[in-house]
Design a protein around this motif. Structure first.
Motif, PDB file in Angstrom:
ATOM      1  N   ILE A 113       0.839  -1.277   0.040  1.00 17.27           N
ATOM      2  CA  ILE A 113      -0.079  -0.006  -0.025  1.00 17.27           C
ATOM      3  C   ILE A 113       0.726   1.306  -0.004  1.00 17.27           C
ATOM      4  O   ILE A 113       0.627   2.449   0.244  1.00 17.27           O
ATOM      5  N   GLY A 114       1.950   1.238  -0.243  1.00 12.74           N
ATOM      6  CA  GLY A 114       2.915   2.391  -0.636  1.00 12.74           C
ATOM      7  C   GLY A 114       3.619   2.658   0.702  1.00 12.74           C
ATOM      8  O   GLY A 114       4.203   3.839   0.909  1.00 12.74           O
ATOM      9  N   LEU A 115       3.699   1.866   1.640  1.00  6.79           N
ATOM     10  CA  LEU A 115       4.392   2.452   2.958  1.00  6.79           C
ATOM     11  C   LEU A 115       5.587   1.467   3.279  1.00  6.79           C
ATOM     12  O   LEU A 115       5.669   0.629   2.506  1.00  6.79           O
ATOM     13  N   LYS A 116       6.506   2.074   3.958  1.00  4.96           N
ATOM     14  CA  LYS A 116       7.784   1.545   4.179  1.00  4.96           C
ATOM     15  C   LYS A 116       7.803   0.343   5.271  1.00  4.96           C
ATOM     16  O   LYS A 116       7.329   0.566   6.333  1.00  4.96           O
ATOM     17  N   PRO A 117       8.291  -0.857   4.889  1.00  6.62           N
ATOM     18  CA  PRO A 117       8.182  -1.941   5.911  1.00  6.62           C
ATOM     19  C   PRO A 117       9.121  -1.780   6.980  1.00  6.62           C
ATOM     20  O   PRO A 117      10.119  -0.995   6.829  1.00  6.62           O
ATOM     21  N   GLY A 118       8.619  -1.979   8.290  1.00  6.14           N
ATOM     22  CA  GLY A 118       9.514  -1.762   9.405  1.00  6.14           C
ATOM     23  C   GLY A 118       9.201  -0.453   9.896  1.00  6.14           C
ATOM     24  O   GLY A 118      10.015  -0.099  10.837  1.00  6.14           O
ATOM     25  N   SER A 119       8.551   0.446   9.313  1.00  3.04           N
ATOM     26  CA  SER A 119       8.364   1.824   9.832  1.00  3.04           C
ATOM     27  C   SER A 119       7.321   1.890  10.857  1.00  3.04           C
ATOM     28  O   SER A 119       6.303   1.189  11.099  1.00  3.04           O
ATOM     29  N   TRP A 120       7.370   3.141  11.728  1.00  2.00           N
ATOM     30  CA  TRP A 120       6.179   3.551  12.706  1.00  2.00           C
ATOM     31  C   TRP A 120       5.172   4.028  11.852  1.00  2.00           C
ATOM     32  O   TRP A 120       5.405   4.211  10.946  1.00  2.00           O
ATOM     33  N   LEU A 121       3.906   3.928  12.174  1.00  2.00           N
ATOM     34  CA  LEU A 121       2.439   4.478  11.605  1.00  2.00           C
ATOM     35  C   LEU A 121       2.131   5.672  12.038  1.00  2.00           C
ATOM     36  O   LEU A 121       1.412   5.560  12.784  1.00  2.00           O
ATOM     37  N   PRO A 122       2.560   6.695  11.667  1.00  2.00           N
ATOM     38  CA  PRO A 122       1.983   8.122  12.154  1.00  2.00           C
ATOM     39  C   PRO A 122       0.439   8.188  11.873  1.00  2.00           C
ATOM     40  O   PRO A 122      -0.150   7.783  10.862  1.00  2.00           O
ATOM     41  N   VAL A 123      -0.220   8.651  12.881  1.00  2.00           N
ATOM     42  CA  VAL A 123      -1.724   8.859  12.728  1.00  2.00           C
ATOM     43  C   VAL A 123      -2.409  10.113  13.213  1.00  2.00           C
ATOM     44  O   VAL A 123      -1.528  10.860  13.829  1.00  2.00           O
TER      45      VAL A 123
ATOM     46  N   CYS B  47      -6.616   7.700  15.314  1.00  2.00           N
ATOM     47  CA  CYS B  47      -5.694   6.638  14.912  1.00  2.00           C
ATOM     48  C   CYS B  47      -5.738   6.086  13.450  1.00  2.00           C
ATOM     49  O   CYS B  47      -5.464   5.293  13.426  1.00  2.00           O
ATOM     50  N   ARG B  48      -6.150   7.076  12.820  1.00  2.00           N
ATOM     51  CA  ARG B  48      -6.194   6.739  11.416  1.00  2.00           C
ATOM     52  C   ARG B  48      -4.982   7.229  10.841  1.00  2.00           C
ATOM     53  O   ARG B  48      -4.475   8.172  10.979  1.00  2.00           O
ATOM     54  N   VAL B  49      -4.287   6.254   9.856  1.00  2.00           N
ATOM     55  CA  VAL B  49      -2.841   6.682   9.499  1.00  2.00           C
ATOM     56  C   VAL B  49      -3.133   7.688   8.467  1.00  2.00           C
ATOM     57  O   VAL B  49      -3.956   7.852   7.592  1.00  2.00           O
ATOM     58  N   GLU B  50      -2.118   8.700   8.635  1.00  2.00           N
ATOM     59  CA  GLU B  50      -2.096   9.932   7.718  1.00  2.00           C
ATOM     60  C   GLU B  50      -1.871   9.426   6.278  1.00  2.00           C
ATOM     61  O   GLU B  50      -1.191   8.712   5.760  1.00  2.00           O
ATOM     62  N   GLY B  51      -2.894  10.196   5.579  1.00  2.00           N
ATOM     63  CA  GLY B  51      -2.971  10.049   4.103  1.00  2.00           C
ATOM     64  C   GLY B  51      -3.705   8.973   3.610  1.00  2.00           C
ATOM     65  O   GLY B  51      -4.168   8.566   2.468  1.00  2.00           O
ATOM     66  N   SER B  52      -4.515   8.107   4.581  1.00  2.00           N
ATOM     67  CA  SER B  52      -5.569   7.081   4.269  1.00  2.00           C
ATOM     68  C   SER B  52      -6.830   7.052   4.772  1.00  2.00           C
ATOM     69  O   SER B  52      -7.096   7.943   5.847  1.00  2.00           O
ATOM     70  N   ASP B  53      -8.075   6.439   4.320  1.00  8.21           N
ATOM     71  CA  ASP B  53      -9.151   6.696   4.477  1.00  8.21           C
ATOM     72  C   ASP B  53      -9.937   5.497   5.227  1.00  8.21           C
ATOM     73  O   ASP B  53     -11.044   5.399   5.534  1.00  8.21           O
ATOM     74  N   TRP B  54      -8.839   4.620   5.244  1.00  5.88           N
ATOM     75  CA  TRP B  54      -9.339   3.105   5.584  1.00  5.88           C
ATOM     76  C   TRP B  54      -8.298   2.461   6.642  1.00  5.88           C
ATOM     77  O   TRP B  54      -8.793   1.480   7.235  1.00  5.88           O
ATOM     78  N   LEU B  55      -7.208   2.883   6.834  1.00  9.98           N
ATOM     79  CA  LEU B  55      -6.088   2.083   7.483  1.00  9.98           C
ATOM     80  C   LEU B  55      -5.899   2.800   8.948  1.00  9.98           C
ATOM     81  O   LEU B  55      -5.760   4.013   9.024  1.00  9.98           O
ATOM     82  N   TYR B  56      -5.773   1.973  10.026  1.00 10.65           N
ATOM     83  CA  TYR B  56      -5.831   2.624  11.268  1.00 10.65           C
ATOM     84  C   TYR B  56      -4.588   1.904  11.940  1.00 10.65           C
ATOM     85  O   TYR B  56      -4.210   0.808  11.545  1.00 10.65           O
ATOM     86  N   ALA B  57      -3.883   2.624  12.763  1.00  8.82           N
ATOM     87  CA  ALA B  57      -2.791   2.211  13.368  1.00  8.82           C
ATOM     88  C   ALA B  57      -2.988   2.349  14.891  1.00  8.82           C
ATOM     89  O   ALA B  57      -2.976   3.521  15.182  1.00  8.82           O
ATOM     90  N   VAL B  58      -3.067   1.533  15.790  1.00  9.19           N
ATOM     91  CA  VAL B  58      -3.325   1.514  17.194  1.00  9.19           C
ATOM     92  C   VAL B  58      -2.433   0.745  18.195  1.00  9.19           C
ATOM     93  O   VAL B  58      -1.954  -0.373  17.973  1.00  9.19           O
ATOM     94  N   GLY B  59      -2.177   1.586  19.155  1.00  8.69           N
ATOM     95  CA  GLY B  59      -1.145   0.984  20.073  1.00  8.69           C
ATOM     96  C   GLY B  59       0.105   1.282  19.884  1.00  8.69           C
ATOM     97  O   GLY B  59       0.531   2.296  19.055  1.00  8.69           O
ATOM     98  N   ASP B  60       1.325   0.585  20.301  1.00 10.63           N
ATOM     99  CA  ASP B  60       2.552   1.040  20.333  1.00 10.63           C
ATOM    100  C   ASP B  60       3.189   1.345  18.867  1.00 10.63           C
ATOM    101  O   ASP B  60       3.958   1.899  18.482  1.00 10.63           O
ATOM    102  N   VAL B  61       2.502   0.502  17.729  1.00  8.06           N
ATOM    103  CA  VAL B  61       2.927   0.626  16.418  1.00  8.06           C
ATOM    104  C   VAL B  61       2.934   2.304  15.897  1.00  8.06           C
ATOM    105  O   VAL B  61       3.528   2.479  14.943  1.00  8.06           O
ATOM    106  N   ASN B  62       2.090   3.014  16.464  1.00  8.80           N
ATOM    107  CA  ASN B  62       2.137   4.248  16.079  1.00  8.80           C
ATOM    108  C   ASN B  62       2.943   5.250  16.752  1.00  8.80           C
ATOM    109  O   ASN B  62       3.106   6.468  16.321  1.00  8.80           O
ATOM    110  N   HIS B  63       3.540   4.699  17.707  1.00  7.91           N
ATOM    111  CA  HIS B  63       4.657   5.305  18.588  1.00  7.91           C
ATOM    112  C   HIS B  63       4.142   6.558  19.336  1.00  7.91           C
ATOM    113  O   HIS B  63       4.719   7.456  19.570  1.00  7.91           O
ATOM    114  N   ARG B  64       3.102   6.587  19.621  1.00  6.16           N
ATOM    115  CA  ARG B  64       2.442   7.709  20.326  1.00  6.16           C
ATOM    116  C   ARG B  64       2.933   7.862  21.915  1.00  6.16           C
ATOM    117  O   ARG B  64       3.104   8.488  22.584  1.00  6.16           O
TER     118      ARG B  64
END
Length: 466
Positions: A275-285, A289-306
């Motif tokens: 989906i055009g994102l970098k493997p191994g990266s944090w997911l800014p939201v 908690c919706r991933v920046e630039g997406s209208d359907w993908l969410y990143a919740v918990g540690d994975v968003n680095h908040r």
């Protein structure tokens, strides 16, 4: 949901409550890191150590608490709280909310598609109508040092699941995992050496926090080495004694080495590249908690680095689940309400955390340094906790410190920190004061019971008013 830890479970629960169907994918144990290798086992290990330390400070009880811990009994209790690393109860809970569990490795496969590969190599393709939530958490970060990988170092998983106590343990890192596991294994009888690259322990907290924890660990017999770096590690065949070589050439021998040097996002092999994102990266939201630039993908918990904390991830899950449900029903989100149902505002202003050391550490909101860096006009108000009657009754020789950060413009609290035995159970009062933006004048009417340690609130307010 990719990931059936506490975060994925809570997202599933909230979207089910909103009337949506939910599928949850897990490649390991349902219940995730917290249930089996982090929060639950670590606190089960720490509780006897801390209880004994506190008992030794109470006349009439201290003589009975001088002996060693029954370590096999401690490990057995730890095993009970991890359900012996079986997830039947957690699976039953997922069934009870009407969500569907898929066991296997889940990978994104284009927009709203997830491919699950099970243990037998079979594949299931799931297509979401509304959203996919990445709740895969983090993994322990092992530094790229010469010889370290071949030395089979412990990570937090090994430290919390071990059924043996090394005679000598080197802990690399001075964050939460480092200080908690140093506290536990020192209490079990290990000779613990902490190697900390920076100037102190728990560097993201108020400076006095790390000082008090370091003093206590040193008094318990641990060696806390600050301002040192590991250059390499040696261990023949990955077994037997391990030698840690410092950058100054000094050599330290131990039976095990624990790397407690941070976490990395568990996103390396979940199909982000599809989906055009970098493997191994944090997911800014955003705050829903919706991933920046997406209208359907969410990143919740540690994975968003908040905020890399289980309770904060579960909080985000409740927010994200509510937002997914609202968007599915085409209900406008309460985006203008900072503390509304669809904004994880506490991630910015009111993150609570307890560190289960001796003394205990409890903090919420901003430190003085963080508040000043954010441009707030603030004042730090400090008080020695041993001067409160309840602290003296709690234990002889009680030592601790409290600090509240007062916003001078709004006269509300930006942050609160407690250090001392038993302070963890006091934290929620501070969290309510910070998240609720309770004015100082109203806090005067929240009368603490006498003689409890909570009287510290009155002393802080008196000190502020002068």
């Amino acid at each position: 949901m990719l990931g059936a830890g506490p975060v994925g479970e809570n997202v599933a629960d909230r979207v089910r409550a909103a009337g949506l169907s939910a599928a949850i994918v897990e490649r390991e144990l349902v219940g995730g890191e917290c249930s089996y290798w982090a929060c639950m086992p670590s606190k089960a290990l720490l509780r006897p150590v801390i209880a004994r330390a506190e008992a030794r400070s109470v006349p009439g009880l201290s003589q009975s608490a001088q002996g060693p811990l029954d370590v096999p009994a401690v490990f057995a209790r730890r095993d009970y709280f991890t359900s012996n690393w079986k997830d039947d109860g957690q699976v039953a809970w997922i069934d009870s909310i009407g969500a569907t569990l898929y066991r296997g490795h889940g990978r994104l496969d284009g927009k709203k598609r997830v491919t699950v590969t099970d243990a037998e190599g079979g594949e299931h393709v799931l297509t979401a109508r509304h959203a996919v939530a990445v709740c895969t958490g983090t993994t322990a970060l092992v530094p790229d040092l010469p010889g370290l990988a071949d030395a089979n170092p412990w990570t937090s998983r090994d430290a919390t699941s071990s059924s043996t106590v090394p005679g000598r343990l080197v802990v690399v890192g001075g964050g939460v995992v480092g200080v908690e596991m140093a506290t536990a294994y020192q209490g079990f009888g290990s000779s613990v050496t902490m190697l900390v690259r920076g100037d102190g322990l728990l560097p993201r907290m108020e400076p006095f926090v790390g000082e008090l924890v370091a003093d206590s660990l040193t008094e318990a017999g641990a060696s806390v080495r600050k301002g040192v770096s590991v250059a390499s590690v040696e261990r023949d065949g990955g077994t037997g004694p391990v030698t840690v070589v410092l950058d100054n050439g000094e050599r330290i021998e131990a039976d095990e080495i624990l790397c407690a040097t941070g976490r990395s996002p568990h996103t390396q092999d979940i199909g982000l590249d599809s989906i055009g994102l970098k493997p191994g990266s944090w997911l800014p939201v955003d705050d829903s908690c919706r991933v920046e630039g997406s209208d359907w993908l969410y990143a919740v918990g540690d994975v968003n680095h908040r905020a890399l904390l289980t309770h904060q991830g579960k909080y985000q899950a409740r927010i994200a689940g509510a937002a997914i449900g609202a968007r599915a029903r085409k209900v406008p989100l309460l985006e203008t309400d900072r503390w509304g149902a669809h904004a994880a505002t506490a991630d910015h202003d009111a993150i609570p955390q307890v560190v289960f050391t001796d003394p205990e550490v409890a903090a919420v909101g901003l430190t003085l340094k963080e508040a000043e860096a954010a441009g707030h006009r603030v004042r730090a108000v400090d008080y020695a906790m041993e001067n409160v009657s309840g602290a003296g009754l709690y234990a002889d020789g009680y030592r601790g410190r409290a600090r509240m950060i007062v916003d001078l413009d709004s006269e509300t609290l930006r942050g609160v920190t407690f250090v001392g035995p038993g302070v963890g159970e006091m934290l929620h009062s501070a969290t309510i004061a910070v998240a609720g933006e309770v004015p100082i004048n109203r806090l005067w009417h929240a009368v603490p019971s006498y003689p409890t340690i909570s009287e510290i609130w009155l002393r802080l307010l008196e000190t502020y008013r002068g």
